[in-house]
Design a protein around this motif. Structure first.
Motif, PDB file in Angstrom:
ATOM      1  N   ALA A 108      31.586  52.795  27.067  1.00  0.00           N
ATOM      2  CA  ALA A 108      32.999  52.480  26.810  1.00  0.00           C
ATOM      3  C   ALA A 108      33.193  50.982  26.673  1.00  0.00           C
ATOM      4  CB  ALA A 108      33.865  53.019  27.941  1.00  0.00           C
ATOM      5  N   ARG A 109      34.300  50.606  26.063  1.00  0.00           N
ATOM      6  CA  ARG A 109      34.697  49.204  25.978  1.00  0.00           C
ATOM      7  C   ARG A 109      36.131  49.097  26.471  1.00  0.00           C
ATOM      8  NH1 ARG A 109      35.422  46.854  21.406  1.00  0.00           N
ATOM      9  NH2 ARG A 109      35.543  48.737  20.115  1.00  0.00           N
ATOM     10  N   MET A 110      36.430  47.987  27.147  1.00  0.00           N
ATOM     11  CA  MET A 110      37.793  47.743  27.601  1.00  0.00           C
ATOM     12  C   MET A 110      38.331  46.521  26.866  1.00  0.00           C
ATOM     13  SD  MET A 110      37.932  48.708  31.651  1.00  0.00           S
ATOM     14  CE  MET A 110      36.747  47.513  32.248  1.00  0.00           C
ATOM     15  N   VAL A 111      39.403  46.727  26.117  1.00  0.00           N
ATOM     16  CA  VAL A 111      39.991  45.650  25.316  1.00  0.00           C
ATOM     17  C   VAL A 111      41.481  45.540  25.645  1.00  0.00           C
ATOM     18  CG1 VAL A 111      38.329  45.889  23.435  1.00  0.00           C
ATOM     19  CG2 VAL A 111      40.427  47.224  23.378  1.00  0.00           C
ATOM     20  N   VAL A 112      42.015  44.346  25.544  1.00  0.00           N
ATOM     21  CA  VAL A 112      43.433  44.129  25.816  1.00  0.00           C
ATOM     22  C   VAL A 112      44.263  44.735  24.694  1.00  0.00           C
ATOM     23  CG1 VAL A 112      45.249  42.412  26.116  1.00  0.00           C
ATOM     24  CG2 VAL A 112      43.003  42.037  27.153  1.00  0.00           C
ATOM     25  N   GLY A 113      45.147  45.657  25.067  1.00  0.00           N
ATOM     26  CA  GLY A 113      46.014  46.290  24.083  1.00  0.00           C
ATOM     27  C   GLY A 113      47.393  45.656  24.045  1.00  0.00           C
ATOM     28  N   ALA A 114      47.790  45.076  25.152  1.00  0.00           N
ATOM     29  CA  ALA A 114      49.091  44.402  25.226  1.00  0.00           C
ATOM     30  C   ALA A 114      49.123  43.564  26.501  1.00  0.00           C
ATOM     31  CB  ALA A 114      50.236  45.414  25.242  1.00  0.00           C
ATOM     32  N   SER A 115      49.915  42.526  26.472  1.00  0.00           N
ATOM     33  CA  SER A 115      50.109  41.722  27.676  1.00  0.00           C
ATOM     34  C   SER A 115      51.445  41.002  27.587  1.00  0.00           C
ATOM     35  CB  SER A 115      48.968  40.709  27.873  1.00  0.00           C
ATOM     36  OG  SER A 115      48.960  39.755  26.832  1.00  0.00           O
ATOM     37  N   THR A 116      52.005  40.756  28.722  1.00  0.00           N
ATOM     38  CA  THR A 116      53.233  39.970  28.788  1.00  0.00           C
ATOM     39  C   THR A 116      53.155  39.091  30.024  1.00  0.00           C
ATOM     40  OG1 THR A 116      55.663  40.058  28.802  1.00  0.00           O
ATOM     41  CG2 THR A 116      54.529  41.689  30.130  1.00  0.00           C
ATOM     42  N   ILE A 117      53.666  37.889  29.916  1.00  0.00           N
ATOM     43  CA  ILE A 117      53.614  36.972  31.050  1.00  0.00           C
ATOM     44  C   ILE A 117      54.981  36.321  31.235  1.00  0.00           C
ATOM     45  CG2 ILE A 117      52.763  35.049  29.620  1.00  0.00           C
ATOM     46  CD1 ILE A 117      51.092  34.196  32.116  1.00  0.00           C
ATOM     47  N   ARG A 118      55.379  36.171  32.482  1.00  0.00           N
ATOM     48  CA  ARG A 118      56.645  35.515  32.801  1.00  0.00           C
ATOM     49  C   ARG A 118      56.341  34.261  33.597  1.00  0.00           C
ATOM     50  NH1 ARG A 118      61.241  35.813  36.418  1.00  0.00           N
ATOM     51  NH2 ARG A 118      60.211  37.260  37.845  1.00  0.00           N
ATOM     52  N   TYR A 119      56.764  33.125  33.042  1.00  0.00           N
ATOM     53  CA  TYR A 119      56.544  31.838  33.698  1.00  0.00           C
ATOM     54  C   TYR A 119      57.737  31.520  34.585  1.00  0.00           C
ATOM     55  CZ  TYR A 119      53.132  31.496  29.899  1.00  0.00           C
ATOM     56  OH  TYR A 119      52.107  31.750  29.017  1.00  0.00           O
ATOM     57  N   ARG A 120      57.472  31.254  35.859  1.00  0.00           N
ATOM     58  CA  ARG A 120      58.552  31.013  36.809  1.00  0.00           C
ATOM     59  C   ARG A 120      58.633  29.550  37.238  1.00  0.00           C
ATOM     60  NH1 ARG A 120      58.359  33.761  41.675  1.00  0.00           N
ATOM     61  NH2 ARG A 120      60.630  33.953  41.678  1.00  0.00           N
ATOM     62  N   ARG A 121      57.482  28.907  37.373  1.00  0.00           N
ATOM     63  CA  ARG A 121      57.457  27.486  37.715  1.00  0.00           C
ATOM     64  C   ARG A 121      56.131  26.921  37.226  1.00  0.00           C
ATOM     65  NH1 ARG A 121      57.577  25.872  43.918  1.00  0.00           N
ATOM     66  NH2 ARG A 121      55.306  26.004  43.722  1.00  0.00           N
ATOM     67  N   SER A 122      56.178  25.759  36.605  1.00  0.00           N
ATOM     68  CA  SER A 122      54.955  25.202  36.023  1.00  0.00           C
ATOM     69  C   SER A 122      53.979  24.762  37.113  1.00  0.00           C
ATOM     70  CB  SER A 122      55.297  24.007  35.124  1.00  0.00           C
ATOM     71  OG  SER A 122      55.953  22.999  35.876  1.00  0.00           O
ATOM     72  N   LEU A 123      52.695  24.831  36.769  1.00  0.00           N
ATOM     73  CA  LEU A 123      51.636  24.337  37.638  1.00  0.00           C
ATOM     74  C   LEU A 123      51.281  22.926  37.179  1.00  0.00           C
ATOM     75  CD1 LEU A 123      49.418  27.553  37.812  1.00  0.00           C
ATOM     76  CD2 LEU A 123      50.686  26.536  39.722  1.00  0.00           C
ATOM     77  N   ALA A 124      51.277  21.985  38.107  1.00  0.00           N
ATOM     78  CA  ALA A 124      51.061  20.574  37.769  1.00  0.00           C
ATOM     79  C   ALA A 124      49.585  20.190  37.885  1.00  0.00           C
ATOM     80  CB  ALA A 124      51.907  19.694  38.685  1.00  0.00           C
ATOM     81  N   PHE A 125      49.269  19.022  37.365  1.00  0.00           N
ATOM     82  CA  PHE A 125      47.906  18.498  37.395  1.00  0.00           C
ATOM     83  C   PHE A 125      47.371  18.453  38.832  1.00  0.00           C
ATOM     84  CE2 PHE A 125      45.174  14.517  37.383  1.00  0.00           C
ATOM     85  CZ  PHE A 125      44.048  15.181  36.915  1.00  0.00           C
ATOM     86  N   ARG A 126      46.176  18.982  39.013  1.00  0.00           N
ATOM     87  CA  ARG A 126      45.450  19.053  40.283  1.00  0.00           C
ATOM     88  C   ARG A 126      46.084  20.006  41.293  1.00  0.00           C
ATOM     89  NH1 ARG A 126      43.259  14.080  43.245  1.00  0.00           N
ATOM     90  NH2 ARG A 126      41.914  15.773  43.974  1.00  0.00           N
ATOM     91  N   GLU A 127      47.052  20.798  40.847  1.00  0.00           N
ATOM     92  CA  GLU A 127      47.644  21.780  41.759  1.00  0.00           C
ATOM     93  C   GLU A 127      46.692  22.964  41.921  1.00  0.00           C
ATOM     94  OE1 GLU A 127      51.750  24.403  42.380  1.00  0.00           O
ATOM     95  OE2 GLU A 127      51.632  22.875  40.814  1.00  0.00           O
ATOM     96  N   ALA A 128      46.413  23.321  43.158  1.00  0.00           N
ATOM     97  CA  ALA A 128      45.532  24.450  43.455  1.00  0.00           C
ATOM     98  C   ALA A 128      46.335  25.748  43.427  1.00  0.00           C
ATOM     99  CB  ALA A 128      44.864  24.258  44.807  1.00  0.00           C
ATOM    100  N   PHE A 129      45.716  26.795  42.927  1.00  0.00           N
ATOM    101  CA  PHE A 129      46.372  28.092  42.861  1.00  0.00           C
ATOM    102  C   PHE A 129      45.334  29.197  43.013  1.00  0.00           C
ATOM    103  CE2 PHE A 129      45.169  26.904  38.547  1.00  0.00           C
ATOM    104  CZ  PHE A 129      44.579  28.055  38.052  1.00  0.00           C
ATOM    105  N   GLU A 130      45.815  30.391  43.203  1.00  0.00           N
ATOM    106  CA  GLU A 130      44.933  31.546  43.171  1.00  0.00           C
ATOM    107  C   GLU A 130      45.533  32.596  42.249  1.00  0.00           C
ATOM    108  OE1 GLU A 130      44.407  33.232  47.025  1.00  0.00           O
ATOM    109  OE2 GLU A 130      46.532  33.650  47.346  1.00  0.00           O
TER     110      GLU A 130
END
Length: 202
Positions: free
Chosen positions: A92-114
């Motif tokens: 089998a293969r898994m491929v992206v069929g659709a995606s949506t993203i909601r941006y709530r607050r920007s990530l700044a330079f050198r900001e750590a995230f997970e």
């Protein structure tokens, strides 16, 4: 000889996104040597930091970088819970069929995230995955993404049964996912009608 090697490297970096492939290899190796996650519905996290090549003109993480980071996080997720190797063994293969993203607050330079990734459900054709960018400085969810991961030449249930050696009941879809699936379905129907495919199939 040195100039030839430098020229070859320059040509490679100009024609291919070398860092993308190197990052993919790194994620593969990292996930391979980490403990296996037995619970397919368990949330997994990977760490990240906004680096200079992630920035846009405003000094924030570029919108497209979020999608790129999600790619690596999903691959890491599938490696650790066994879905990636299972899909390969089943052809089998898994491929992206659709995606949506909601941006709530920007990530700044050198900001750590997970990036917290989890499978929220599946149907006969696809897995549905939620991914959250969580700032490490205050725990704020900076962005949230929904992804439909289509399964080709197999079914999600077959892959899950191969991994778990038993059938797993799909969780109840959250309301936001139901609305998003309805939007995808309506969009697909509209595009098929627009291209005349609906008439041809009658």
């Amino acid at each position: 000889m040195l100039l030839l090697v430098l020229g070859a490297l320059l040509l490679l970096f100009c024609t291919l996104d070398v860092w993308y492939f190197l990052r993919g290899v790194h994620v593969f190796i990292e996930a391979t040597f980490q403990p296996r996650i037995r619970d397919l519905l368990a949330e997994q996290s990977i760490d990240g930091m906004v680096l200079p090549h992630d920035l846009d003109y405003m000094g924030h993480m570029n919108n497209s970088r979020y999608l790129r980071e999600c790619d690596f996080a999903r691959f890491h997720h599938y490696m650790r819970n066994g879905l990636f190797m299972a899909s390969r063994k089943l052809g089998a293969r898994m491929v992206v069929g659709a995606s949506t993203i909601r941006y709530r607050r920007s990530l700044a330079f050198r900001e750590a995230f997970e990036i917290r990734t989890k499978i929220v459900g599946w149907d006969e054709k696809a897995f549905y995955v939620e991914q959250r960018f969580v700032s490490k400085k205050d725990g704020f969810v900076s962005a949230i993404m929904l992804c439909r991961q289509n399964v080709v030449h197999c079914s999600p249930e077959s892959i899950i049964e191969f991994v778990c050696k038993k059938k797993i009941e799909c969780p109840v879809f959250p309301e936001d996912l139901k609305h998003w699936i309805s939007f995808i379905t309506a969009s697909s129907q509209a595009l098929r009608a627009e291209s005349g495919l609906e008439e041809k199939n009658k």
